[in-house]
Design an enzyme around this catalytic site. Structure first.
Site, PDB file in Angstrom:
ATOM      1  NE  ARG A 106      -3.965   0.388   1.766  1.00 25.37           N
ATOM      2  CZ  ARG A 106      -5.227   0.439   2.195  1.00 25.37           C
ATOM      3  NH1 ARG A 106      -5.551   1.207   3.217  1.00 25.37           N
ATOM      4  NH2 ARG A 106      -6.165  -0.270   1.606  1.00 25.37           N
ATOM      5  CG  HIS A 133      -8.253  -0.193  -3.286  1.00 23.41           C
ATOM      6  ND1 HIS A 133      -7.456  -1.265  -2.935  1.00 23.41           N
ATOM      7  CD2 HIS A 133      -8.978   0.116  -2.169  1.00 23.41           C
ATOM      8  CE1 HIS A 133      -7.686  -1.572  -1.665  1.00 23.41           C
ATOM      9  NE2 HIS A 133      -8.600  -0.763  -1.185  1.00 23.41           N
ATOM     10  CD  GLN A 136     -13.037  -2.016  -1.661  1.00 24.45           C
ATOM     11  OE1 GLN A 136     -12.343  -1.906  -0.666  1.00 24.45           O
ATOM     12  NE2 GLN A 136     -14.246  -2.554  -1.612  1.00 24.45           N
ATOM     13  CG  ASP A 222     -13.836   5.966  -1.557  1.00 17.77           C
ATOM     14  OD1 ASP A 222     -13.906   5.882  -0.310  1.00 17.77           O
ATOM     15  OD2 ASP A 222     -12.747   5.942  -2.178  1.00 17.77           O
ATOM     16  CB  CYS A 262     -14.249   0.944  -0.764  1.00 17.47           C
ATOM     17  SG  CYS A 262     -13.878   2.685  -0.488  1.00 17.47           S
ATOM     18  NE  ARG A 290     -10.637  -5.482  -0.218  1.00 14.67           N
ATOM     19  CZ  ARG A 290      -9.875  -4.492   0.270  1.00 14.67           C
ATOM     20  NH1 ARG A 290     -10.431  -3.474   0.887  1.00 14.67           N
ATOM     21  NH2 ARG A 290      -8.563  -4.492   0.094  1.00 14.67           N
TER      22      ARG A 290
HETATM   23  N1   CP Z   1     -11.452  -0.487   1.770  1.00 24.90           N
HETATM   24  C1   CP Z   1     -10.193  -0.564   2.245  1.00 24.90           C
HETATM   25  O1   CP Z   1      -9.216  -0.775   1.521  1.00 24.90           O
HETATM   26  O2   CP Z   1     -10.115  -0.437   3.582  1.00 24.90           O
HETATM   27  P1   CP Z   1      -8.761  -0.240   4.398  1.00 24.90           P
HETATM   28  O3   CP Z   1      -8.199   1.096   4.033  1.00 24.90           O
HETATM   29  O4   CP Z   1      -9.192  -0.295   5.857  1.00 24.90           O
HETATM   30  O5   CP Z   1      -7.816  -1.346   4.061  1.00 24.90           O
HETATM   31  N1  NVA Z   2     -10.208   6.481  -1.687  1.00 22.27           N
HETATM   32  C1  NVA Z   2      -9.866   6.041  -0.351  1.00 22.27           C
HETATM   33  C2  NVA Z   2     -10.034   4.574  -0.247  1.00 22.27           C
HETATM   34  C3  NVA Z   2      -9.721   3.985   1.101  1.00 22.27           C
HETATM   35  C4  NVA Z   2      -9.903   2.510   1.124  1.00 22.27           C
HETATM   36  C5  NVA Z   2      -8.449   6.452  -0.027  1.00 22.27           C
HETATM   37  O1  NVA Z   2      -7.566   6.300  -0.885  1.00 22.27           O
HETATM   38  O2  NVA Z   2      -8.214   6.941   1.074  1.00 22.27           O
END
Ligand code: CP
Ligand code: NVA
Length: 305
Positions: A106, A133, A136, A222, A262, A290
């Site tokens: 990440r 992502h 997701q 989101d 998400c 997930r």
């Molecule tokens: N939706 C998602 O990726 O959640 P997290 O940021 O908690 O991993």
């Molecule tokens: N768009 C959000 C998704 C989190 C899972 C972010 O990047 O913070």
């Protein structure tokens, strides 16, 4: 590590429709097995690393759980391992990945994941970047299929920022021939090039949320301010003020439309509590998926299960 063909998941556009179907098929099978109390040791002796530059609940814990459920191990690697600043990536990534079978990253910058893959000795999975992502979106399409029960011509309407989650959702929908529309303020929309790359017409994007959700089976949103964009929060709150998914907006979709997010969510911003906590919301099922979708992904990448 040598015995496996090295393959990564950096973006869903790198996968064919058939490959996505294979991943989902494994995911569905392993979910059924888990629900029946069966946890075969398909990841025995395999180690998954989680190299995270941003916070996470779902992504981190679902990967850790899925490895442990099937006899494997996971290692959470936060800031203390020194990525990306303690030593050059050309040293860090080959060394780290020589200890592992799969590494979920990440990252703040998508390019960091691309660069890591170029130096990697094991499979790399994009666990969220500023651009996309894909994990997701795999769970999203799995959830959409579960809740549309073989229905043809499913329509997904995304209302909100054309962000990382929206990009991967649009890519997944386009691969699986699910109709996709997006409503966003003009400044926060997809580029024409991106739409064209997915074969989507300009009609797929609007600044009118009510137009986007018409005939939709699923309404998705989101956060308006993603991780790393906190300095823009005030400006975004204003720009997206008319884009909240409210009960009135849900009423403009199909009568039995479902609500997706998400997570994490900000009640009172992108979604009203009455929607996310109401009967049309399937966000908890979506989050559970997930685990199952990523299990399918890891099994597929490592040729296990
Ligand atoms: N939706 C998602 O990726 O959640 P997290 O940021 O908690 O991993
Ligand atoms: N768009 C959000 C998704 C989190 C899972 C972010 O990047 O913070």
């Amino acid at each position: 590590m040598g015995v496996f063909t090295l393959q990564h998941l950096l973006s869903l556009v790198d996968l064919s429709r058939e490959q996505i179907e294979e991943i989902l098929e494994i995911a569905v099978r392993l979910k059924q097995e888990l629900k029946a109390g069966q946890r075969r040791p398909i990841f025995q002796n395999l180690v998954c690393g989680l190299l995270f530059e941003k916070p996470s609940l779902r992504t981190r814990v679902s990967f850790e759980a899925l490895m442990n459920q099937h006899g494997g191990a996971s290692l959470y690697l936060g800031a203390d391992v020194g990525w990306p600043s303690r030593e050059p990536v050309c040293d860090f990534i080959p060394i780290l990945t020589s200890y592992l079978d799969v590494l979920v990253i990440r990252a703040k910058d998508h390019q960091s994941v691309v660069e890591a893959a170029s130096f990697s000795r094991c499979s790399i999975i994009n666990g969220l970047t500023d651009l996309s992502h894909p994990c997701q979106a795999l769970a999203d399409v799995m959830t959409i299929r579960e809740h549309s029960q073989g229905q043809k011509d499913v329509k997904v309407a995304y209302v909100g920022d054309a962000n990382n989650v929206a990009v991967s959702l649009a890519e997944a929908c386009s691969k699986l021939a699910i109709e996709f529309t997006i409503a966003a303020p003009e400044r926060y929309q997809f580029s024409e090039n991106f739409l064209a790359s997915l074969g989507l017409s300009a009609n797929s994007q609007t600044s009118d949320p009510f137009a986007a959700v018409r005939e939709a089976d699923f309404v998705y949103t989101d956060v308006w301010t993603s991780m790393g964009q906190e300095a823009e929060s005030e400006r975004r709150l204003q720009a997206f003020a008319n884009f909240q998914v409210t009960s009135a907006l849900m009423s403009a979709a199909k009568p039995n439309a479902k609500f997706l997010h998400c997570l994490p969510a900000r009640r009172g911003e992108e979604v009203a509590s009455s929607v996310i906590d109401g009967p049309q919301s399937i966000v908890i099922d979506q989050a559970e998926n997930r685990l199952h979708a990523q299990k399918g992904l890891v099994a597929w990448l490592l040729k296990q299960g």
